[in-house]
Scaffold this active site. Sequence first.
Site, PDB file in Angstrom:
ATOM      1  N   ASP A 133      24.689  56.973  11.089  1.00 45.77           N
ATOM      2  CA  ASP A 133      24.970  55.551  11.294  1.00 45.77           C
ATOM      3  C   ASP A 133      25.352  55.167  12.720  1.00 45.77           C
ATOM      4  O   ASP A 133      25.716  54.031  12.960  1.00 45.77           O
ATOM      5  CB  ASP A 133      26.095  55.130  10.323  1.00 45.77           C
ATOM      6  CG  ASP A 133      26.225  53.627  10.205  1.00 45.77           C
ATOM      7  OD1 ASP A 133      25.213  52.923  10.358  1.00 45.77           O
ATOM      8  OD2 ASP A 133      27.341  53.143   9.972  1.00 45.77           O
ATOM      9  N   CYS A 187      12.412  46.650  -8.025  1.00 44.79           N
ATOM     10  CA  CYS A 187      13.250  45.460  -8.207  1.00 44.79           C
ATOM     11  C   CYS A 187      12.605  44.459  -9.157  1.00 44.79           C
ATOM     12  O   CYS A 187      13.304  43.646  -9.783  1.00 44.79           O
ATOM     13  CB  CYS A 187      13.497  44.771  -6.859  1.00 44.79           C
ATOM     14  SG  CYS A 187      14.509  45.740  -5.723  1.00 44.79           S
ATOM     15  N   CYS A 190      13.715  40.664 -10.507  1.00 49.18           N
ATOM     16  CA  CYS A 190      15.171  40.477 -10.412  1.00 49.18           C
ATOM     17  C   CYS A 190      15.556  39.909  -9.051  1.00 49.18           C
ATOM     18  O   CYS A 190      15.089  40.371  -8.012  1.00 49.18           O
ATOM     19  CB  CYS A 190      15.876  41.812 -10.627  1.00 49.18           C
ATOM     20  SG  CYS A 190      17.676  41.739 -10.463  1.00 49.18           S
ATOM     21  N   CYS A 193      20.813  40.051  -6.596  1.00 43.54           N
ATOM     22  CA  CYS A 193      21.491  40.232  -5.312  1.00 43.54           C
ATOM     23  C   CYS A 193      21.365  38.991  -4.444  1.00 43.54           C
ATOM     24  O   CYS A 193      22.306  38.624  -3.724  1.00 43.54           O
ATOM     25  CB  CYS A 193      20.943  41.462  -4.587  1.00 43.54           C
ATOM     26  SG  CYS A 193      19.161  41.413  -4.230  1.00 43.54           S
ATOM     27  N   CYS A 197      24.924  36.423  -3.215  1.00 40.70           N
ATOM     28  CA  CYS A 197      25.429  36.323  -1.847  1.00 40.70           C
ATOM     29  C   CYS A 197      26.225  35.030  -1.652  1.00 40.70           C
ATOM     30  O   CYS A 197      25.697  33.932  -1.853  1.00 40.70           O
ATOM     31  CB  CYS A 197      24.276  36.367  -0.851  1.00 40.70           C
ATOM     32  SG  CYS A 197      24.832  36.281   0.870  1.00 40.70           S
ATOM     33  N   CYS A 213      25.977  36.981   7.024  1.00 38.31           N
ATOM     34  CA  CYS A 213      26.462  38.019   6.104  1.00 38.31           C
ATOM     35  C   CYS A 213      27.960  38.231   6.264  1.00 38.31           C
ATOM     36  O   CYS A 213      28.466  38.372   7.382  1.00 38.31           O
ATOM     37  CB  CYS A 213      25.703  39.313   6.390  1.00 38.31           C
ATOM     38  SG  CYS A 213      26.263  40.736   5.440  1.00 38.31           S
ATOM     39  N   CYS A 240      31.634  43.208   2.217  1.00 39.66           N
ATOM     40  CA  CYS A 240      31.332  42.486   0.987  1.00 39.66           C
ATOM     41  C   CYS A 240      30.460  43.372   0.121  1.00 39.66           C
ATOM     42  O   CYS A 240      29.484  43.947   0.600  1.00 39.66           O
ATOM     43  CB  CYS A 240      30.610  41.175   1.318  1.00 39.66           C
ATOM     44  SG  CYS A 240      30.139  40.186  -0.125  1.00 39.66           S
ATOM     45  N   CYS A 243      26.335  41.719  -3.276  1.00 45.84           N
ATOM     46  CA  CYS A 243      24.910  41.929  -3.525  1.00 45.84           C
ATOM     47  C   CYS A 243      24.642  43.318  -4.079  1.00 45.84           C
ATOM     48  O   CYS A 243      23.677  43.534  -4.820  1.00 45.84           O
ATOM     49  CB  CYS A 243      24.087  41.653  -2.269  1.00 45.84           C
ATOM     50  SG  CYS A 243      24.339  42.826  -0.912  1.00 45.84           S
TER      51      CYS A 243
END
Length: 346
Positions: A133, A187, A190, A193, A197, A213, A240, A243
Amino acid sequence: MPDSLTRRLKAEAARAGFVACGVTDRLDEPLPGERLVEWLADGAHGTMGWMEARSHHRRSPAALWPEARAAIMLGMSYAPAADPLRLAGEGGVARISAYAQGQDYHDVVKRALKALGRWLGAESGLPLKVFVDTAPLMEKPLAAAAGIGWQGKHTNLVSREHGSWLLIGCILTAAKLEPDAPIAASCGSCDACQRACPTDAFPAPYRLDARRCVSYLTIEHDGPIPVEFRRAIGNRVYGCDDCLAVCPWNKFAASAHANLAFAPRAELAAPAIADLLALDDAAFRQVFAGSPIKRIGRDRMVRNAAVAAGNSGEAALRAPLARLLDDPSETVREAAGWALAELAAA
């Protein structure tokens, strides 16, 4: 044989604590790089200048390290035992993303990656590099290419076995390994998510505008949080999970598979907003030692706590907010003033 080494690598990865391991040799795919260029051109990265500064390296692992022949993508589970949405609307309590309630994932994942890297280096006799990361590497498209999941409509990785709760690490190696097949996105129709948000940060499925975001606003963004998003932030003070938490694939994610290092610390599972408002630099460093939260610094955390206080409806938070009107940080002073006005109006 490469396939024999790959099989032994995956067994070693499991012993190192990774619940998912896949290999891809598709290191120069053009599409992720093209999408990155478009995303940057739209300014959707906000003030994250580091995304743009090394975008030429970020476009593909081959550009970052030409000697690489394969990417080993690894996932470590942090599946929470408790519902990440359980504290929504709890006025005096702050919400911290599930991944940040335990030990710093950078340290935990990197330790495991280095151990696995030492094993692979000894077995192959070839150089490698490990990433968690912090390098200009697009981990999620690589993880999808390696078959450990797919990028969902929220742009995060989704796994059939571990839902949305995987922390990703990468090893680039000069060794030839047997690649895994990508998994088709599942997905379907659907859009849970997207609907979850709080700030409408998804202009379209599979696209994220970081400027809207909550994770970006509470972690990456310096200075005042735009007023238009403050009420929607609610009591979130670091990141957060919304989602991620609503993804139906999470029903297959068992917290028993989660690394114990990510188990919530008592003081981070449901911290009182009043306690966060009272933090000075020394107290901040003490409370968040060993946590990924430490990197945002005291001022951003207190700024976030002030916004949460303004959304709380709790009259008892007026006094700690009033004390922040003389804070050395202009950003903290402004957030405290806004919060007091919101409580007065409430």
